[in-house]
Design a protein around this motif. Structure first.
Motif, PDB file in Angstrom:
ATOM      1  N   GLN A   1      84.866  12.125 -10.362  1.00 53.45           N
ATOM      2  CA  GLN A   1      84.626  11.096 -11.356  1.00 53.45           C
ATOM      3  C   GLN A   1      84.621   9.723 -10.697  1.00 53.45           C
ATOM      4  OE1 GLN A   1      87.488  12.627 -10.541  1.00 53.45           O
ATOM      5  NE2 GLN A   1      88.966  12.408 -12.217  1.00 53.45           N
ATOM      6  N   GLY A   2      83.815   8.829 -11.279  1.00 54.64           N
ATOM      7  CA  GLY A   2      83.784   7.456 -10.802  1.00 54.64           C
ATOM      8  C   GLY A   2      82.452   7.086 -10.181  1.00 54.64           C
ATOM      9  N   HIS A   3      82.090   5.818 -10.340  1.00 53.71           N
ATOM     10  CA  HIS A   3      80.827   5.310  -9.825  1.00 53.71           C
ATOM     11  C   HIS A   3      80.893   5.130  -8.320  1.00 53.71           C
ATOM     12  CE1 HIS A   3      77.078   3.245  -9.667  1.00 53.71           C
ATOM     13  NE2 HIS A   3      77.593   2.055  -9.392  1.00 53.71           N
ATOM     14  N   CYS A   4      79.965   5.739  -7.613  1.00 49.48           N
ATOM     15  CA  CYS A   4      79.869   5.624  -6.153  1.00 49.48           C
ATOM     16  C   CYS A   4      81.149   6.081  -5.459  1.00 49.48           C
ATOM     17  CB  CYS A   4      79.535   4.189  -5.739  1.00 49.48           C
ATOM     18  SG  CYS A   4      77.991   3.570  -6.437  1.00 49.48           S
ATOM     19  N   ASN A   5      81.857   6.991  -6.064  1.00 47.59           N
ATOM     20  CA  ASN A   5      83.155   7.422  -5.540  1.00 47.59           C
ATOM     21  C   ASN A   5      82.961   8.534  -4.520  1.00 47.59           C
ATOM     22  OD1 ASN A   5      85.864   7.845  -5.150  1.00 47.59           O
ATOM     23  ND2 ASN A   5      86.238   8.763  -7.159  1.00 47.59           N
ATOM     24  N   PHE A   6      82.338   8.180  -3.400  1.00 44.83           N
ATOM     25  CA  PHE A   6      82.078   9.134  -2.324  1.00 44.83           C
ATOM     26  C   PHE A   6      83.088   8.947  -1.196  1.00 44.83           C
ATOM     27  CE2 PHE A   6      77.736   8.141  -3.985  1.00 44.83           C
ATOM     28  CZ  PHE A   6      77.500   9.381  -4.576  1.00 44.83           C
ATOM     29  N   THR A   7      83.376  10.020  -0.509  1.00 46.26           N
ATOM     30  CA  THR A   7      84.128   9.912   0.738  1.00 46.26           C
ATOM     31  C   THR A   7      83.169   9.531   1.856  1.00 46.26           C
ATOM     32  OG1 THR A   7      83.801  12.226   1.372  1.00 46.26           O
ATOM     33  CG2 THR A   7      85.715  11.719  -0.041  1.00 46.26           C
ATOM     34  N   THR A   8      83.728   9.053   2.937  1.00 47.57           N
ATOM     35  CA  THR A   8      82.909   8.753   4.103  1.00 47.57           C
ATOM     36  C   THR A   8      82.228  10.009   4.618  1.00 47.57           C
ATOM     37  OG1 THR A   8      84.384   6.939   4.705  1.00 47.57           O
ATOM     38  CG2 THR A   8      82.951   7.777   6.426  1.00 47.57           C
ATOM     39  N   ALA A   9      82.917  11.135   4.596  1.00 49.44           N
ATOM     40  CA  ALA A   9      82.336  12.388   5.070  1.00 49.44           C
ATOM     41  C   ALA A   9      81.107  12.768   4.258  1.00 49.44           C
ATOM     42  CB  ALA A   9      83.383  13.497   5.008  1.00 49.44           C
ATOM     43  N   GLU A  10      81.150  12.537   2.946  1.00 53.02           N
ATOM     44  CA  GLU A  10      79.999  12.868   2.106  1.00 53.02           C
ATOM     45  C   GLU A  10      78.791  12.009   2.452  1.00 53.02           C
ATOM     46  OE1 GLU A  10      82.836  14.372  -1.564  1.00 53.02           O
ATOM     47  OE2 GLU A  10      82.061  12.319  -1.533  1.00 53.02           O
ATOM     48  N   VAL A  11      79.027  10.729   2.694  1.00 53.69           N
ATOM     49  CA  VAL A  11      77.935   9.826   3.053  1.00 53.69           C
ATOM     50  C   VAL A  11      77.317  10.228   4.391  1.00 53.69           C
ATOM     51  CG1 VAL A  11      77.352   7.434   3.634  1.00 53.69           C
ATOM     52  CG2 VAL A  11      78.877   7.918   1.706  1.00 53.69           C
ATOM     53  N   VAL A  12      78.154  10.490   5.380  1.00 52.54           N
ATOM     54  CA  VAL A  12      77.644  10.820   6.711  1.00 52.54           C
ATOM     55  C   VAL A  12      76.942  12.179   6.697  1.00 52.54           C
ATOM     56  CG1 VAL A  12      78.280  11.232   9.112  1.00 52.54           C
ATOM     57  CG2 VAL A  12      79.365   9.373   7.840  1.00 52.54           C
ATOM     58  N   ALA A  13      77.494  13.142   5.986  1.00 58.40           N
ATOM     59  CA  ALA A  13      76.850  14.461   5.905  1.00 58.40           C
ATOM     60  C   ALA A  13      75.476  14.343   5.247  1.00 58.40           C
ATOM     61  CB  ALA A  13      77.735  15.431   5.134  1.00 58.40           C
ATOM     62  N   ALA A  14      75.371  13.539   4.205  1.00 59.04           N
ATOM     63  CA  ALA A  14      74.076  13.350   3.552  1.00 59.04           C
ATOM     64  C   ALA A  14      73.085  12.676   4.495  1.00 59.04           C
ATOM     65  CB  ALA A  14      74.266  12.528   2.282  1.00 59.04           C
ATOM     66  N   LEU A  15      73.567  11.702   5.270  1.00 60.03           N
ATOM     67  CA  LEU A  15      72.706  11.062   6.255  1.00 60.03           C
ATOM     68  C   LEU A  15      72.188  12.079   7.261  1.00 60.03           C
ATOM     69  CD1 LEU A  15      71.490   8.555   7.628  1.00 60.03           C
ATOM     70  CD2 LEU A  15      73.710   8.221   8.763  1.00 60.03           C
ATOM     71  N   HIS A  16      73.046  12.986   7.703  1.00 60.29           N
ATOM     72  CA  HIS A  16      72.625  14.012   8.654  1.00 60.29           C
ATOM     73  C   HIS A  16      71.563  14.928   8.045  1.00 60.29           C
ATOM     74  CE1 HIS A  16      76.563  13.667  11.217  1.00 60.29           C
ATOM     75  NE2 HIS A  16      75.738  12.649  11.370  1.00 60.29           N
ATOM     76  N   ALA A  17      71.665  15.186   6.750  1.00 58.39           N
ATOM     77  CA  ALA A  17      70.646  16.012   6.092  1.00 58.39           C
ATOM     78  C   ALA A  17      69.285  15.318   6.120  1.00 58.39           C
ATOM     79  CB  ALA A  17      71.070  16.318   4.656  1.00 58.39           C
ATOM     80  N   VAL A  18      69.273  13.997   5.889  1.00 59.30           N
ATOM     81  CA  VAL A  18      68.013  13.255   5.988  1.00 59.30           C
ATOM     82  C   VAL A  18      67.474  13.338   7.412  1.00 59.30           C
ATOM     83  CG1 VAL A  18      66.940  10.980   5.787  1.00 59.30           C
ATOM     84  CG2 VAL A  18      68.627  11.714   4.100  1.00 59.30           C
ATOM     85  N   GLU A  19      68.355  13.197   8.393  1.00 59.09           N
ATOM     86  CA  GLU A  19      67.919  13.282   9.788  1.00 59.09           C
ATOM     87  C   GLU A  19      67.352  14.660  10.116  1.00 59.09           C
ATOM     88  OE1 GLU A  19      70.603  10.197  12.297  1.00 59.09           O
ATOM     89  OE2 GLU A  19      71.693  11.880  11.427  1.00 59.09           O
ATOM     90  N   HIS A  20      67.950  15.704   9.568  1.00 60.74           N
ATOM     91  CA  HIS A  20      67.406  17.053   9.768  1.00 60.74           C
ATOM     92  C   HIS A  20      65.971  17.126   9.256  1.00 60.74           C
ATOM     93  CE1 HIS A  20      67.307  21.487   9.881  1.00 60.74           C
ATOM     94  NE2 HIS A  20      66.630  21.378   8.740  1.00 60.74           N
ATOM     95  N   ARG A  21      65.736  16.563   8.076  1.00 63.01           N
ATOM     96  CA  ARG A  21      64.381  16.574   7.508  1.00 63.01           C
ATOM     97  C   ARG A  21      63.412  15.805   8.403  1.00 63.01           C
ATOM     98  NH1 ARG A  21      59.915  16.041   6.330  1.00 63.01           N
ATOM     99  NH2 ARG A  21      58.859  16.198   4.299  1.00 63.01           N
TER     100      ARG A  21
END
Length: 450
Positions: free
Chosen positions: A389-409
């Motif tokens: 719950q919460g707006h933009c309530n991401f962990t740093t790990a979630e942000v970096v993992a998502a970035l890696h997914a974009v890099e994979h693409r």
């Protein structure tokens, strides 16, 4: 607890509402970086940070609604983690001379900041646009328009449905609250004379909601307004209510409202109207029974009305009959032109969103996906969700993992499974940072689109 004022919440949004949750950057071997700054032609500023061991990738960061201050990362902790991983960072303030709803200048200023980085810092081998909250809308526009300037994009809790839909569903909720609890303000929901007037309206509506919560009838009507607002039923410090715990769902929706939500969204409307030059929302001709039928909370509302002994149809008819707010056509046209996205994608985009976002409902992702699909670009879009719950309530790990997914693409030309919940969770866990909660999820339709 005291209700936060607009300035407090806006500043919190500007820092992503996450820094306090993530804590300060840690690590005995934190990377040092060269810091750069400058001015753009419209008076906006830009900043950049380049680590000593730059990996060649530049992240172009678009910040959210709030003071027009330059930022180049979503949080303090993410800033350090990204530098430690070798990424360079850049971002602009947007034009400081206008509204905090800075969509008139934001995309232009972001591209100008990118040009300034190339001239003054260095030439990246790859550019990935990253945007958060209102900046997620800007990021989606950059992903639409940035061919040849960016390679991919990552959206964080993005306001991707755009400004017109945002203003309309918020108006629906405010109209319901005023009709039942604060009728003296029912004709004063748009075109406030000042931000202070908007904040005073928000305060009156919040106090009316607090009083209404004390009765079954009031709670049923709060649930109705919450349905129009697409308001999450999972509040801070709580466990998610059961699917059939309708009273528990309303209690948590009320918690969001009582903790200052109206104190943010009502004055924020003033900023949108200031940017667009007039009222950008309307409800004349809206069928409020039809709107409720589309909501994922329709069963909850019906159950609470039955328990309260209220006639739901009577209330819905009252809302429909009284709906007479019209918009300024020029202001709506301006907002559609500057503050929408999804008309297409030029580069791969991954959006991530928390499942219980009180400010930018996760249902916005449904509208965005539909628009991208209609444009024929679904292959470029992936969306993933975090059970929190919460707006933009991401962990740093979630942000970096998502970035890696974009890099994979970008590396492979295919998403494969990189953007699935399971793979994102695995990637985040391997980072050894601050945990992750990716989940398989499909958002419901967004209520209130016209």
């Amino acid at each position: 607890m005291p209700r936060p004022r607009l300035s407090t919440l806006a500043a919190a949004c500007a820092t992503a509402l996450t820094t306090a949750l993530l804590g300060p950057a840690t690590g005995a071997h934190a990377t040092t970086a060269e810091h750069y700054s400058g001015a753009l032609s419209d008076g906006a500023t830009w900043i950049a940070d380049k680590p000593e061991q730059w990996n060649g990738t530049l992240l172009l960061f678009s910040h959210g609604f709030g003071p027009t201050t330059a930022a180049d990362a979503p949080s303090t902790a993410a800033h350090q983690a990204l530098l430690d991983a070798g990424y360079a960072l850049v971002g602009s303030s947007y034009d400081p001379n206008g509204s905090m709803w800075a969509l008139d200048s934001a995309e232009r200023d972001q591209f100008a900041a990118l040009t300034a980085f190339r001239r003054q810092v260095g030439t990246p081998t790859r550019v990935i646009s990253v945007g958060q909250s209102m900046g997620g809308l800007i990021n989606a526009q950059i992903a639409r328009d940035g061919a040849g300037r960016i390679d991919g994009a990552l959206g964080l809790c993005g306001l991707v449905a755009g400004g017109v839909d945002l203003d309309n569903y918020q108006l629906d909720a405010e109209y319901a609250l005023a009709t039942f609890f604060d009728p003296a303000d029912a004709d004063a929901l748009v075109n406030p004379d000042s931000q202070a007037d908007a904040a005073a309206l928000a305060d009156r509506l919040t106090k009316a909601v607090e009083a209404a919560q004390q009765t079954p009838a009031g709670r049923a009507r709060i649930a109705l307004a919450a349905a129009y607002l697409n308001l999450a039923d999972w509040a801070p410090g709580q466990q998610p209510p059961a699917r059939d715990d309708f009273a528990g769902q309303e209690q948590q929706q009320y918690a969001w409202l009582a903790q200052g939500l109206l104190g943010f969204i009502v004055p924020a409307r003033w900023s949108v109207e200031q940017s667009a030059g007039g009222n950008t929302s309307w409800n004349k001709g809206v069928d409020y029974a039809g709107l409720l039928h589309k909501s994922a909370h329709a069963k909850q509302v019906a159950a609470l009305y039955r328990d309260a002994g209220l006639n739901l149809r009577t209330d819905l008819n009252q809302l429909t009959r009284g709906a007479d707010i019209t918009a300024d056509p020029a202001a709506v046209a301006h907002l559609k032109r500057t503050s929408t996205a999804g008309q297409g994608l030029a580069v791969p985009l991954l959006d991530i969103h928390t499942t219980a976002d009180q400010l930018v409902p996760v249902e916005q992702e449904s509208v965005f996906a539909q628009r991208v699909r209609s444009a024929g670009d679904s292959a470029l879009l992936r969306q993933a969700y975090v059970a929190r719950q919460g707006h933009c309530n991401f962990t740093t790990a979630e942000v970096v993992a998502a970035l890696h997914a974009v890099e994979h693409r970008l590396d492979t030309g295919h998403w494969d499974n990189a953007a699935t919940a399971g793979e994102l969770q695995h990637s985040a866990d391997e980072l050894g940072l601050d945990g992750a909660a990716f989940t398989d999820y499909r958002p419901s339709r967004l209520t209130g689109t016209r």
